[in-house]
Design an enzyme around this catalytic site. Structure first.
Site, PDB file in Angstrom:
ATOM      1  N   ARG A   1       0.862  -1.181   0.000  1.00 49.67           N
ATOM      2  CA  ARG A   1       0.000   0.000   0.000  1.00 49.67           C
ATOM      3  C   ARG A   1       0.895   1.226   0.000  1.00 49.67           C
ATOM      4  NH1 ARG A   1      -3.998  -2.336  -1.546  1.00 49.67           N
ATOM      5  NH2 ARG A   1      -5.775  -2.948  -0.275  1.00 49.67           N
TER       6      ARG A   1
ATOM      7  N   HIS B   1      -1.916   1.006  -9.786  1.00 48.95           N
ATOM      8  CA  HIS B   1      -2.562   0.072  -8.844  1.00 48.95           C
ATOM      9  C   HIS B   1      -3.212  -1.097  -9.587  1.00 48.95           C
ATOM     10  CE1 HIS B   1      -4.356  -0.235  -4.557  1.00 48.95           C
ATOM     11  NE2 HIS B   1      -4.259  -1.443  -5.104  1.00 48.95           N
TER      12      HIS B   1
END
Lengths: 307, 307
Positions: free
Chosen positions: B223, B271
């Site tokens: 993340r 992502h």
């Protein structure tokens, strides 16, 4: 001992490491070979023209690198001298790294994301479901079999094609000329990892590319001699193929003015899929000791098959 | 049933496929959720603010995608409702594909050969001996363990680091805060595949990058919250790091004016390491049937650990 070697191989390192294992070793590097009749073992990718004719006491040839074709094309290759293929697993795994890299780079849109980064564009692109992507490997020797294993573990659907029957768990293995179209007909990636023999020379021709699924990708880590480059370009321009990744060519280095260099659908690398290093030194020391002890060498190539 | 879903997920496909497996299913897609008290099961990546507070009869939350952090940050997340993590193996293998791709692309000089092709330059570059290249995986959950297996089969030296002890054949597994420096200190590639928890937030900071081997490469598929982006840029500029491949950021989409976009040593993807598709539909159908039958769900997340 004499060697015509790939340019990235470091003969000084071989001399040093072999000397540690074999006392009194006389290691010579071509063209500085001394008396030809002293030569017992040749380490070579291929030989300078005529050299083999003059090595009267040669007992063994040890091939450097993977493909045997350049050796077999030598008209002076002695009939009765055994040719040894090194078993060093890094030769195969180097090529497998290359194949996995270039399949994944297309599968995961590497080139598109690179361009998007230049434009500061954040735009996710769906990937295909990996289990629905078919990879067909032509040639199921050590390279093909290892690549099949890795792709299978990554979740791809894998097919293999070879001259003789092979059995690899989870891989649909077909063999013989009649099944080639079945293997390449529905594949998303077709990878040529064949040995170059009279049977496989020019195998990737117009008929071959027309049998492939429209929009598929072709990767060649075999030899330039497997591919009819004009037919390949036609298949790329007719949109039959989405693209190709080529490591080997009919002429190497690829000439500056060759149209493949600038083809937008073609990725070119300078014959580096197998970037063989020094993994075979111990094997060569062992082989040399066998020869001195009068034993016959192991891992001898079948000359009738050409690989 | 209601869902706040990743944008690449196709709710119509889920409705269709779930309806085939569950007769009379009432499948609702946020914001069109009907009466909140009807909702039994939520499928969500995260929930719109306040939604959870209004779902009085909620029996289960099923997380879409891999990381749990966005759910756990929701102040309205109900204490007693179990959260289920889908076991679909394609979630992990998608991320593994990404990691393998970006390690190999550097290991095998993909970017350099791309530039050479533009210049029609034929120049082979030696590869490092794969067995001497160390890959350290931070996070040895399903993603880290699977990546370790693939890298090991490709011949790399692999290390793993996790909160608790793990055992994977051929992989040096360390655990606990005190060993982090040992794991990253000699690695050529450090890959963050950690869950984001209070313990791991900001773990990749100045001290972390300074503990890495000079010239190493950093890959983040965890993340954005794991990385101090200013410290990362400092490490890149001081040449401590050779480069970084980043799929996640502190702000997503990465803002147009963010300096990372144009950093010559940084590869940016939007992502997409986990580009989750529809592999979990059958699992969700099973879960829903369990709930209807009054059984408690399986594969429940440990809220005290945060993953």
């Amino acid at each position: 001992m004499v060697s015509r070697y790939p340019e990235y191989l470091d003969p000084a390192k071989w001399r040093r490491n072999l000397a540690l294992q074999i006392e009194g070793l006389d290691f010579r590097v071509w063209p500085d070979v001394g008396k030809n009749e002293d030569i017992l073992l040749v380490l070579a990718d291929f030989a300078p023209p005529g050299l083999f004719r003059s090595l009267r006491n040669l007992r063994c040839i040890c091939k450097l690198g993977a493909g045997m074709d350049a050796l077999f094309e030598d008209p002076d290759l002695p009939e009765i001298v055994p040719i040894v293929r090194l078993q060093d697993p890094t030769i195969a795994s180097q090529v497998v790294e290359y194949i996995v890299l270039y399949v994944l780079s297309r599968h995961r849109h590497l080139e598109i994301y690179r361009r998007q980064q230049l434009e500061r564009t954040w735009h996710p692109i769906p990937t295909r479901v990996t289990s629905e992507v078919i990879i067909s490997l032509l040639g199921m020797g050590r390279i093909g079999a290892k690549a099949a294993e890795i792709f299978q573990r990554l979740g791809f659907a894998v097919k293999g094609w070879s001259r003789t029957a092979k059995k690899i768990a989870g891989v649909e293995c077909l063999f013989g000329e009649g099944t080639l179209t079945d293997v390449i007909g529905d594949a998303d990636y077709v990878i040529c990892a064949l040995p170059l023999t009279p049977e496989t020379r020019g195998i990737c021709d117009r008929r071959f590319f027309e049998a492939m699924k429209p929009g598929a990708w072709f990767i060649n880590v075999g030899r330039g001699g497997h591919v009819n480059e004009v037919d390949l370009q036609t298949a790329l321009e007719s949109r039959q193929l989405a693209g190709a990744t080529l490591d080997v060519f009919s002429t190497e280095p690829l000439p500056k003015n060759h149209p493949l260099w600038a083809h937008p659908k073609v990725t070119i690398t300078p014959h580096v899929a197998n970037f063989w290093l020094d993994g075979g030194i111990d094997e060569v020391a062992q082989l040399y000791r066998r020869l001195l002890a009068g034993c016959s060498p192991q891992n001898v190539v079948d000359k009738s098959l050409g690989y």
